[in-house]
Design a protein around this motif. Sequence first.
Motif, PDB file in Angstrom:
ATOM      1  N   VAL A 150       0.960  -1.133  -0.053  1.00 28.12           N
ATOM      2  CA  VAL A 150       0.032   0.106  -0.137  1.00 28.12           C
ATOM      3  C   VAL A 150       0.870   1.165   0.012  1.00 28.12           C
ATOM      4  CG1 VAL A 150      -1.798   1.247   1.296  1.00 28.12           C
ATOM      5  CG2 VAL A 150      -1.920  -1.076   1.214  1.00 28.12           C
ATOM      6  N   THR A 151       0.686   2.279  -0.810  1.00 27.16           N
ATOM      7  CA  THR A 151       1.265   3.544  -0.658  1.00 27.16           C
ATOM      8  C   THR A 151       0.280   4.649  -0.534  1.00 27.16           C
ATOM      9  OG1 THR A 151       1.002   4.144  -3.181  1.00 27.16           O
ATOM     10  CG2 THR A 151       2.748   2.518  -2.761  1.00 27.16           C
ATOM     11  N   ILE A 152       0.971   5.671   0.235  1.00 25.49           N
ATOM     12  CA  ILE A 152       0.377   6.815   0.615  1.00 25.49           C
ATOM     13  C   ILE A 152       0.929   7.911   0.343  1.00 25.49           C
ATOM     14  CG2 ILE A 152      -0.869   8.023   2.609  1.00 25.49           C
ATOM     15  CD1 ILE A 152      -0.469   5.362   4.056  1.00 25.49           C
ATOM     16  N   THR A 153       0.750   9.028  -0.375  1.00 28.32           N
ATOM     17  CA  THR A 153       1.027  10.106  -0.728  1.00 28.32           C
ATOM     18  C   THR A 153       1.680  11.141   0.450  1.00 28.32           C
ATOM     19  OG1 THR A 153      -0.709  11.833  -1.040  1.00 28.32           O
ATOM     20  CG2 THR A 153       0.402  10.357  -2.921  1.00 28.32           C
ATOM     21  N   SER A 154       2.941  11.682   0.722  1.00 31.56           N
ATOM     22  CA  SER A 154       3.392  12.219   1.657  1.00 31.56           C
ATOM     23  C   SER A 154       2.260  13.587   2.136  1.00 31.56           C
ATOM     24  CB  SER A 154       4.724  12.999   1.766  1.00 31.56           C
ATOM     25  OG  SER A 154       4.834  13.789   0.549  1.00 31.56           O
ATOM     26  N   LYS A 155       1.529  13.915   1.009  1.00 36.90           N
ATOM     27  CA  LYS A 155       0.756  15.227   1.107  1.00 36.90           C
ATOM     28  C   LYS A 155      -0.365  14.867   1.989  1.00 36.90           C
ATOM     29  CE  LYS A 155       1.259  17.647  -3.242  1.00 36.90           C
ATOM     30  NZ  LYS A 155       2.406  16.590  -3.942  1.00 36.90           N
ATOM     31  N   ILE A 163       9.471   9.008  -4.644  1.00 37.13           N
ATOM     32  CA  ILE A 163      10.436   8.080  -4.012  1.00 37.13           C
ATOM     33  C   ILE A 163       9.707   7.634  -2.878  1.00 37.13           C
ATOM     34  CG2 ILE A 163      12.298   8.916  -5.067  1.00 37.13           C
ATOM     35  CD1 ILE A 163      12.923  10.430  -2.420  1.00 37.13           C
ATOM     36  N   ALA A 164      10.477   6.676  -2.153  1.00 36.71           N
ATOM     37  CA  ALA A 164       9.794   6.244  -0.798  1.00 36.71           C
ATOM     38  C   ALA A 164      10.451   6.966   0.452  1.00 36.71           C
ATOM     39  CB  ALA A 164       9.839   4.805  -0.449  1.00 36.71           C
ATOM     40  N   ILE A 165       9.593   7.876   1.202  1.00 37.23           N
ATOM     41  CA  ILE A 165      10.411   8.460   2.244  1.00 37.23           C
ATOM     42  C   ILE A 165       9.854   7.695   3.708  1.00 37.23           C
ATOM     43  CG2 ILE A 165      10.531  10.563   0.965  1.00 37.23           C
ATOM     44  CD1 ILE A 165       8.048  11.590   2.856  1.00 37.23           C
ATOM     45  N   GLY A 166       9.036   6.762   3.525  1.00 39.91           N
ATOM     46  CA  GLY A 166       8.679   6.218   4.667  1.00 39.91           C
ATOM     47  C   GLY A 166       8.199   4.688   4.328  1.00 39.91           C
ATOM     48  N   ALA A 167       8.595   3.408   5.132  1.00 37.18           N
ATOM     49  CA  ALA A 167       8.282   2.279   4.653  1.00 37.18           C
ATOM     50  C   ALA A 167       8.247   1.382   5.914  1.00 37.18           C
ATOM     51  CB  ALA A 167       9.550   1.690   3.812  1.00 37.18           C
ATOM     52  N   ALA A 168       7.270   0.601   5.940  1.00 36.47           N
ATOM     53  CA  ALA A 168       6.927  -0.496   6.901  1.00 36.47           C
ATOM     54  C   ALA A 168       6.666  -1.809   6.399  1.00 36.47           C
ATOM     55  CB  ALA A 168       5.878  -0.084   8.017  1.00 36.47           C
ATOM     56  N   GLY A 169       7.339  -2.742   6.791  1.00 35.48           N
ATOM     57  CA  GLY A 169       7.128  -4.393   6.270  1.00 35.48           C
ATOM     58  C   GLY A 169       7.621  -4.474   5.018  1.00 35.48           C
ATOM     59  N   THR A 173      25.301  -4.515  -6.557  1.00 35.30           N
ATOM     60  CA  THR A 173      23.731  -4.506  -7.362  1.00 35.30           C
ATOM     61  C   THR A 173      22.982  -4.464  -6.210  1.00 35.30           C
ATOM     62  OG1 THR A 173      24.610  -5.300  -9.394  1.00 35.30           O
ATOM     63  CG2 THR A 173      22.283  -5.165  -8.909  1.00 35.30           C
ATOM     64  N   ALA A 174      22.160  -3.442  -5.989  1.00 31.93           N
ATOM     65  CA  ALA A 174      20.993  -3.277  -5.015  1.00 31.93           C
ATOM     66  C   ALA A 174      19.810  -2.529  -5.321  1.00 31.93           C
ATOM     67  CB  ALA A 174      21.789  -3.097  -3.648  1.00 31.93           C
ATOM     68  N   PRO A 175      18.810  -3.027  -6.287  1.00 30.06           N
ATOM     69  CA  PRO A 175      17.858  -2.257  -6.546  1.00 30.06           C
ATOM     70  C   PRO A 175      17.127  -1.695  -5.292  1.00 30.06           C
ATOM     71  CG  PRO A 175      18.042  -4.701  -7.724  1.00 30.06           C
ATOM     72  CD  PRO A 175      18.923  -4.431  -6.628  1.00 30.06           C
ATOM     73  N   ALA A 176      16.708  -0.417  -5.432  1.00 27.64           N
ATOM     74  CA  ALA A 176      16.000   0.330  -4.418  1.00 27.64           C
ATOM     75  C   ALA A 176      14.393   0.049  -4.814  1.00 27.64           C
ATOM     76  CB  ALA A 176      16.257   1.683  -4.603  1.00 27.64           C
ATOM     77  N   VAL A 177      14.022  -1.126  -4.616  1.00 24.55           N
ATOM     78  CA  VAL A 177      12.740  -1.658  -4.821  1.00 24.55           C
ATOM     79  C   VAL A 177      11.623  -0.676  -4.190  1.00 24.55           C
ATOM     80  CG1 VAL A 177      13.148  -4.052  -5.382  1.00 24.55           C
ATOM     81  CG2 VAL A 177      12.811  -3.224  -3.181  1.00 24.55           C
ATOM     82  N   ALA A 178      12.068  -0.027  -2.979  1.00 23.94           N
ATOM     83  CA  ALA A 178      10.920   0.895  -2.397  1.00 23.94           C
ATOM     84  C   ALA A 178      10.727   1.915  -3.184  1.00 23.94           C
ATOM     85  CB  ALA A 178      11.278   1.188  -1.152  1.00 23.94           C
ATOM     86  N   ASP A 179      11.851   2.511  -4.022  1.00 25.19           N
ATOM     87  CA  ASP A 179      11.659   3.526  -4.615  1.00 25.19           C
ATOM     88  C   ASP A 179      10.781   3.428  -6.203  1.00 25.19           C
ATOM     89  OD1 ASP A 179      12.691   5.450  -3.086  1.00 25.19           O
ATOM     90  OD2 ASP A 179      14.859   5.462  -4.118  1.00 25.19           O
ATOM     91  N   GLU A 180      11.286   2.097  -6.591  1.00 26.58           N
ATOM     92  CA  GLU A 180      10.672   1.662  -8.027  1.00 26.58           C
ATOM     93  C   GLU A 180       9.031   1.353  -7.769  1.00 26.58           C
ATOM     94  OE1 GLU A 180      14.313  -0.823  -9.760  1.00 26.58           O
ATOM     95  OE2 GLU A 180      13.212  -1.858  -8.438  1.00 26.58           O
ATOM     96  N   LEU A 181       8.801   1.076  -6.663  1.00 29.98           N
ATOM     97  CA  LEU A 181       7.369   0.757  -6.178  1.00 29.98           C
ATOM     98  C   LEU A 181       6.757   2.049  -6.131  1.00 29.98           C
ATOM     99  CD1 LEU A 181       7.450  -2.413  -3.686  1.00 29.98           C
ATOM    100  CD2 LEU A 181       6.659  -2.196  -6.283  1.00 29.98           C
ATOM    101  N   ALA A 182       7.261   3.238  -5.506  1.00 33.22           N
ATOM    102  CA  ALA A 182       6.978   4.507  -5.283  1.00 33.22           C
ATOM    103  C   ALA A 182       6.614   4.994  -6.644  1.00 33.22           C
ATOM    104  CB  ALA A 182       7.723   5.265  -4.565  1.00 33.22           C
TER     105      ALA A 182
END
Length: 329
Positions: free
Chosen positions: A42-47, A150-156, A177-186
Amino acid sequence: MTSLRVVAPDGVGEISEGDDLGQVLLAACRDAGVELADGDVVTITSKVVSKAEGRQRTGDRESAIAGESVRVVARRGPTTIVRNHLGLTMAAAGIDASNVAAGQFLLLPLDPDATARRVRQDVLAGTGRNVAVLVTDTAGRPWRNGQTDIAIGAAGLVVLEEFAGRIDDYGNPLAVTAPAVADELAGLSELASGKLGGRPFTVISGRADLVLPPGEHGSGAGALVREDGADMFGLGSREAVVRALAGTDGAIFGAPAVAADLHAAAVDVFGPAEVIDGPGGAARVVVRGVSEPSAYAARALAHAFGWHVRVTTAAVAGTVDVSFLPPTP
């Protein structure tokens, strides 16, 4: 075959201070017929997080930027890029004047990781589903035009997928090699939510392998932030020159350079330079017969590279010899 699915529920109303984002999310999914499943992200915008936290402000935006900043990274006319209290390097400290009334602006959330954890727990309590939660924001990228989320907060969620030590199909070992998967999902979530659609939540399915078990929240998005001094681009080009000349904030330039790197820089600045081995292999870099004013450049260079400098009178009148000494002889 691998597939990803992202859904952004419509019909989410205006978020106000004190609103429970977990309940707003569950209601939005219910009304849109979106059924959460174990392993969803689940993603939530920072706004909307900022609005729920009462981070909406009016008044002097420049003062607000200063209050949210740890240090200025670069400034070009009206654009100021800073390192903010979350460790993020962003234009205007991430302060946003969109999707709010004229004359108002939003500060970034106080603790996006904590918000993500809270919403994740709310979803588990309300539905029994184990999901990961990301708080997203829009940012520019060095060397690239345009912005992405990008992801500025993450849990789980596993925010960095480590491939170091694995072998590719050609037998090559992967080193860093370390894909920033949280940013990719964001970034994927923003394609569905849009900037003007009034859809602050998305649900992404298809990467359950990245979702941690219930109660394990993981490192948070802080693991994606490179520490001060570890980034090769921790200052703008003009700002780096000023900091070196002023002799301040040496830690921003990173760990002390090796002799070969300092030698190459000395050649670029002064011309011929030599590396002289010392006791215990502690090499020094020497430049001979430079003009006395050049000694100031030598001090700036030594500061930026984390070395010491010693200036002595040379045989030729009006010139000096410069010795760059390692930080730990």
